[in-house]
Every structure is written in structure tokens, then in C-alpha cells.
Write a protein that holds these residues in place. Structure first.
Motif, short mmCIF file in Angstrom:
data_model
loop_
_atom_site.label_atom_id
_atom_site.label_comp_id
_atom_site.label_asym_id
_atom_site.label_seq_id
_atom_site.Cartn_x
_atom_site.Cartn_y
_atom_site.Cartn_z
N ASP A 64 0.81 -1.22 0.00
CA ASP A 64 0.00 0.00 0.00
C ASP A 64 0.84 1.27 0.00
O ASP A 64 0.29 2.37 -0.12
CB ASP A 64 -0.94 0.01 1.21
N ARG A 113 -2.84 5.84 -5.95
CA ARG A 113 -3.10 6.01 -4.51
C ARG A 113 -3.43 7.46 -4.17
O ARG A 113 -2.77 8.39 -4.62
CB ARG A 113 -1.87 5.56 -3.71
N ALA A 119 -8.15 5.62 -3.57
CA ALA A 119 -7.45 5.35 -4.83
C ALA A 119 -8.33 5.79 -5.98
O ALA A 119 -9.56 5.66 -5.94
CB ALA A 119 -7.10 3.87 -4.96
#
Length: 270
Positions: A64, A113, A119
């Protein structure tokens, strides 16, 4: 003169002993605590006798933290037209009923992101669609007629390019899974119409559309990739009705797309 005792020289007040003991314990535990922090992303499941049955390790650590993720999808779907019949359709002698038809889509995925939990999703692809509308003689009843020739199907097949732009809101990751919701718009453009029999399939539709999309999905993290099944609903905003001189076109005044899609998304772990 009092005799000095060694035990008196070594005597310390109880509170001082307690503090020194706690300090020693803290200094001894600190390295093990740091090691536990590094290993806290691993979970072991043990049986009644203490034997380890399974070990759960976080897959794709640091996934992430990347600003861009890429992948591909395959998506079976079911689609139909939401129709409105013309005000004077009884005068045309037929009534219409939209039929749900299967199809599928393929394409590429990209997530940009936005913060820790958001996102921006762009997933261009190609959809292969077949939509059908069933026309019956006005007042037709299966109880009074067994002739299947009295029911006519108009089939509209198309191959279209989809360019959806969606925003994804993700939950906190729990080990190797998390849920998310997604929504946005999907413009689409026909690149080919499939008409099996132009003399029979007279009904036609406009060549471009824009739809409102929303859905929910599940991220499943594996050692080398992420798999994300996602259920998405699409509601066309544009009237795709194309006027015509045939009896089927004259009986309608609105045709809007409606689609339910199961996206099988596979994201690269690199």
C-alpha cells in the motif's frame, strides 16, 4: 564501639530496590519487545497441546505504500435495456419486454493512490454485449395462443470500449484481506455492431453511452499477487433509443442500459 556488619553496609531502602529491579527488567525486556514488534505481523494458530497448526504471515508487505498499482480483469456480466414504451404503443399492435442477457468484459487495471485509504481507479477494457427485447402482439396471452411465431425477439449485439473512472475507498487492512467500495462514471463507445440477421433484427441503438457505476469488493493478498472479486452495478444515463420506421422502433421511446458485473481483478504484486 558498635561492630559494623556487612549486611548493614549493603542495606538499601525497599523503594530503591524496587526501582532498580524494574529498571533491570525494562532493560532486559526492551530488546525482546523490539523483536516482537518486528514479528507482530505473523500469527500462529496452536492446538490444545500447544502444537502449531498453521502460521499466518502478511503477504505483500509495503504494497500500500506504492503510488501506482497495475493489473488485469475478466468480468462476466448480465445486461438489459430499461425500456419505456411510446405513449401510443397499443396502436402499433405490439408490447415490449426487456430480456436479461449474458456477456463478458476484459481489460486492464490501474490504481493511483490517494491518501492512506483512497485510490483513483482507471480500468479501460472491451465489453461484448448482447441485449434482447421481446415483442408480443398487444393483448397476447399464452393461455389463448400456443403459436411461438407470435413472439418476436429483437437482438442488439455490440462490442464496446469502456473507459471507467472511479474512486475507491478502502477499509483498514486485516492481515491479508480488506473490503472497499467503489463508484464513478463509465463512458463507453461502440466499435462494432453485431446483427445476426439484419432483416429480422431491425431495432438499433446509439453508439455511445455514459453510465453511473457503484459496487463493493474484497482485496485478498497472496504472496505474489492480489486478487479482488468485485460486484458492480451500472445504470446508463443516456437514452440509447434510435428512431426507426419499423414497428418495433415505433413502439418505444426510451432505452437505457442496466448491467450487473462480477469483476475478477488480478493485481501485480511487483
Amino acid at each position: 564501639m558498635a561492630t559494623p556488619h556487612v549486611r548493614h553496609q549493603l542495606y538499601l531502602h525497599g523503594s530503591k530496590v524496587t526501582r532498580l529491579a524494574l529498571l533491570a527488567v525494562a532493560l532486559g525486556v526492551l530488546p525482546f519487545s523490539a523483536q516482537a514488534q518486528r514479528k507482530s505481523r505473523t500469527s500462529a494458530s496452536r492446538g490444545r497441546n500447544g502444537q502449531v497448526k498453521s502460521v499466518t504471515v502478511d503477504n505483500l508487505p509495503g504494497y500500500d505504500n506504492r503510488w501506482l498499482h497495475l493489473g488485469m480483469y475478466v468480468a462476466p456480466h448480465f445486461s438489459r435495456y430499461k425500456i419505456e414504451q411510446a405513449a401510443g404503443y397499443p396502436g402499433q399492435g405490439v408490447s415490449a419486454n426487456s430480456i436479461i442477457s449474458p456477456g463478458f468484459s476484459v481489460g486492464f487495471l490501474s490504481d493511483l493512490r490517494v491518501g492512506d485509504y483512497g485510490a483513483l481507479n482507471f480500468s479501460p477494457g472491451v465489453s461484448f454485449l448482447t441485449r434482447r427485447i421481446e415483442f408480443k402482439p398487444y393483448g397476447y396471452s399464452p393461455q389463448t395462443s400456443n403459436d411461438p411465431a407470435e413472439i418476436e425477439d429483437q437482438e442488439i449485439g455490440s462490442t464496446q470500449v469502456d473507459l471507467p473512472v472511479l474512486f475507491k475507498l478502502k477499509s483498514e487492512r486485516r492481515r491479508n484481506s480488506r473490503v472497499y467500495i467503489i463508484g464513478g462514471v463509465r463512458p463507453s463507445f461502440n466499435i462494432g455492431n453485431r446483427r445476426k440477421d439484419p432483416e429480422v433484427n431491425l431495432l438499433q441503438a446509439q453508439s455511445s453511452d455514459i453510465a453511473l457505476e457503484y459496487g463493493v469488493g474484497l482485496d485478498l493478498f497472496y504472496p505474489f499477487f492480489k486478487f479482488s472479486p468485485e460486484l458492480r452495478f451500472s445504470h446508463g444515463l443516456r437514452n440509447l433509443y434510435k428512431p426507426g420506421t419499423d414497428v418495433y422502433s415505433r413502439s418505444l421511446q426510451s432505452m437505457k442500459s442496466n448491467t450487473v458485473t462480477l469483476y475478477l481483478n488480478i493485481w501485480s504484486g511487483r
